[in-house]
Design an enzyme around this catalytic site. Structure first.
Site, PDB file in Angstrom:
ATOM      1  N   PHE A  92       0.874  -1.181   0.000  1.00 34.05           N
ATOM      2  CA  PHE A  92       0.000   0.000   0.000  1.00 34.05           C
ATOM      3  C   PHE A  92       0.905   1.224   0.000  1.00 34.05           C
ATOM      4  O   PHE A  92       1.783   1.334   0.855  1.00 34.05           O
ATOM      5  CB  PHE A  92      -0.877   0.064   1.247  1.00 34.05           C
ATOM      6  N   GLU A  93       0.673   2.118  -0.946  1.00 31.12           N
ATOM      7  CA  GLU A  93       1.378   3.394  -0.928  1.00 31.12           C
ATOM      8  C   GLU A  93       0.482   4.407  -1.622  1.00 31.12           C
ATOM      9  O   GLU A  93      -0.134   4.085  -2.642  1.00 31.12           O
ATOM     10  CB  GLU A  93       2.674   3.346  -1.758  1.00 31.12           C
ATOM     11  N   ILE A  94       0.403   5.598  -1.051  1.00 30.09           N
ATOM     12  CA  ILE A  94      -0.113   6.729  -1.812  1.00 30.09           C
ATOM     13  C   ILE A  94       1.038   7.716  -1.808  1.00 30.09           C
ATOM     14  O   ILE A  94       1.502   8.113  -0.725  1.00 30.09           O
ATOM     15  CB  ILE A  94      -1.382   7.336  -1.177  1.00 30.09           C
ATOM     16  N   HIS A 107      12.130   2.162  -0.731  1.00 28.18           N
ATOM     17  CA  HIS A 107      11.281   3.371  -0.694  1.00 28.18           C
ATOM     18  C   HIS A 107      11.355   4.032   0.683  1.00 28.18           C
ATOM     19  O   HIS A 107      11.410   5.260   0.798  1.00 28.18           O
ATOM     20  CB  HIS A 107       9.812   3.014  -0.960  1.00 28.18           C
TER      21      HIS A 107
END
Ligand SMILES: Nc1nc2c(ncn2[C@@H]2O[C@H](COP(=O)(O)OP(=O)(O)OP(=O)(O)O)[C@@H](O)[C@H]2O)c(=O)[nH]1
Ligand SMILES: *[C@@H]1O[C@H](CO)[C@@H](O)[C@H](O)[C@H]1NC(C)=O
Ligand SMILES: [Mg+2]
Length: 421
Positions: free
Chosen positions: A307-309, A344
């Site tokens: 999950f990443e925004i 990241h």
């Protein structure tokens, strides 16, 4: 006398027949023409006619209005409770502006039905009201079925891209024999995905290339979605706009410790990068989140990147690009098994200010085997969450989220102690 008896019988039969005919007439005509007094459902036979298709808001929210005959027949008035106080927000299209953003999924054709489930979760809880686009990327061409099923489910535009060969292969400086020996060793040590070549290409691609794909050049923000994920709460605001308006660059829901054997030299390599590119390391960064001794050692904390925004423009910045290039040169994607999550995360922790990293507490999320469920009971009510708060991973021993809170100087939300194990 027999004759009189016969006449009487005949008269009785005629009377009975006449009465039946009249009654039949009354019933058939009343059900099709003037039913109000009889409350007979309209012709058509189905129960649907009994349920008003859309209860007007005013009736739903005014608890003390006298039920009229229509409400009398609604399913709410027979033993179930109308949700009278809340109106359900996820209907129709949300008014207002949109961010410059897209969903992004890396998948294989064999992921069709698992990504279909993920899309339904995202659409039902959020996107059917916002209609953002969805970009799908694959190292093989997508087949017709994948495109058909996903296009059917996404409310925004769908785009399908092939990953260029250079982004999904061994760079020329990688020693193939050395890489193969590492895989064999990791296989024997039973390190998860340790012997997989494709998993390594995937991690390298997600670390350094997905945001370079031409289909993403048109966008500023992305929301990464993997197959088989779930959302448990309504997202009744726009997280992309939230990112934009609050100058956020990276958003997460879950954090945890990385498996050390997959990244033995990632921190040493990162420290060399920091020494060579000091101008890329920002003041007010999150070193406290990733190190307990001011940068000497990595504590293995990372944001879970399935999950990443995030901001594509940040990933496309010289700072992050230089970082990825440096790591790629070092070869750890193949000589070890560096994951895109720690890559990241180290990038975000060192090259972003603390305030640019956002904890999306109100996006309840599951990817096997961890759940993020909002701790706050008010949020779980407000966003109509279906997750069990006991499953919330945030305050359990293997999560790094309490470290994130400590770094920011935040108090943990009320009730966190009950979710520790
Ligand atoms: N096109 C393509 N996509 C892949 C490949 N391997 C993984 N992916 C995608 O990359 C993402 C991460 O892969 P996963 O297999 O979910 O890896 P993971 O989340 O670490 O492990 P799981 O617990 O199995 O979910 C998913 O979106 C996959 O669909 C591949 O070989 N080709
Ligand atoms: C969206 O963002 C991209 C990348 O920053 C930019 O090139 C593009 O012009 C933007 N589109 C709009 C409509 O603002
Ligand atoms: Mg996965």
């Amino acid at each position: 006398m027999p004759a009189t008896a016969n006449v009487r019988t005949l008269r009785f039969i005629l009377l009975a027949f006449f009465s039946i005919a009249v009654l039949y007439k009354i019933f058939t005509s009343s059900s099709s023409n003037y039913s109000p007094s009889l409350n007979v459902p309209p012709a058509g036979g189905s129960d649907i006619g009994k349920i008003p298709p859309q209860l007007p808001k005013s009736e739903l929210s005014s608890g003390d209005t006298k039920p009229d005959s229509e409400e009398d027949q609604s399913p709410f008035s027979h033993g179930t409770t109308p949700n009278a106080k809340n109106n359900f927000p996820l209907t129709g299209t949300a008014p207002g502006k949109r961010a410059n953003a897209t969903f992004i999924t890396l998948a294989r054709n064999s992921d069709t039905w698992e990504i279909a489930k993920s899309i339904r979760h995202i659409e039902d809880r959020f996107n059917r009201k916002y209609n953002y686009d969805w970009v799908f990327l694959n190292d093989q061409p997508f087949d017709e079925q994948f495109k058909k099923i996903t296009t059917r489910l996404v409310s925004g535009k769908t785009k399908y891209g092939l990953i260029p060969k250079e982004h999904w292969s061994f760079p020329e400086w990688i020693d193939q024999d050395k890489a193969a020996a590492v895989r064999e060793d990791m296989r024997q040590r039973k390190i998860i995905y340790g012997d997989s070549v494709s998993y390594r290409h995937m991690c390298r691609f997600e670390s350094g290339f997905f945001f370079e794909h031409e289909l993403l050049a048109d966008y500023e923000f992305y929301w990464r979605v993997e197959p088989s994920i779930k959302l448990f709460c309504d997202v009744d605001y726009d997280p992309f706009l939230y990112m934009k308006e609050n100058k956020k660059k990276y958003g997460f829901t879950l954090s945890l410790y990385e498996y050390k054997d997959t990244i033995p030299t990632l921190w040493e390599t990162t420290k060399k990068f920091m020494a060579e590119y000091p101008h890329h390391i920002v003041e007010g960064n999150s070193m406290k989140f990733i190190s307990d001794n001011d940068g000497k050692d990595y504590n293995n904390c990372h944001f879970w990147s399935n999950f990443e925004i995030g901001s594509l423009n940040w990933l496309r910045s010289p700072a992050y690009r230089d970082y990825f290039k440096y790591l790629d040169r070092a070869g750890g994607f193949f000589y070890e098994r560096w994951g895109d999550a720690p890559v990241h995360s180290l990038g975000a922790a060192l090259m972003l200010k603390q305030e640019e990293i956002h904890f999306f507490d109100n996006i309840a999320y599951w990817h096997v085997p961890f759940t993020h469920c909002p701790t706050s009971e008010e949020d779980r009510e407000k966003y109509k969450c279906s997750c069990n708060p006991k499953d919330n991973f945030d305050w359990k021993g293997y999560s790094c989220t309490s470290r994130f809170f400590e770094m920011r100087g935040w108090e943990k939300p009320k009730g966190w102690e009950y979710q520790m194990n």
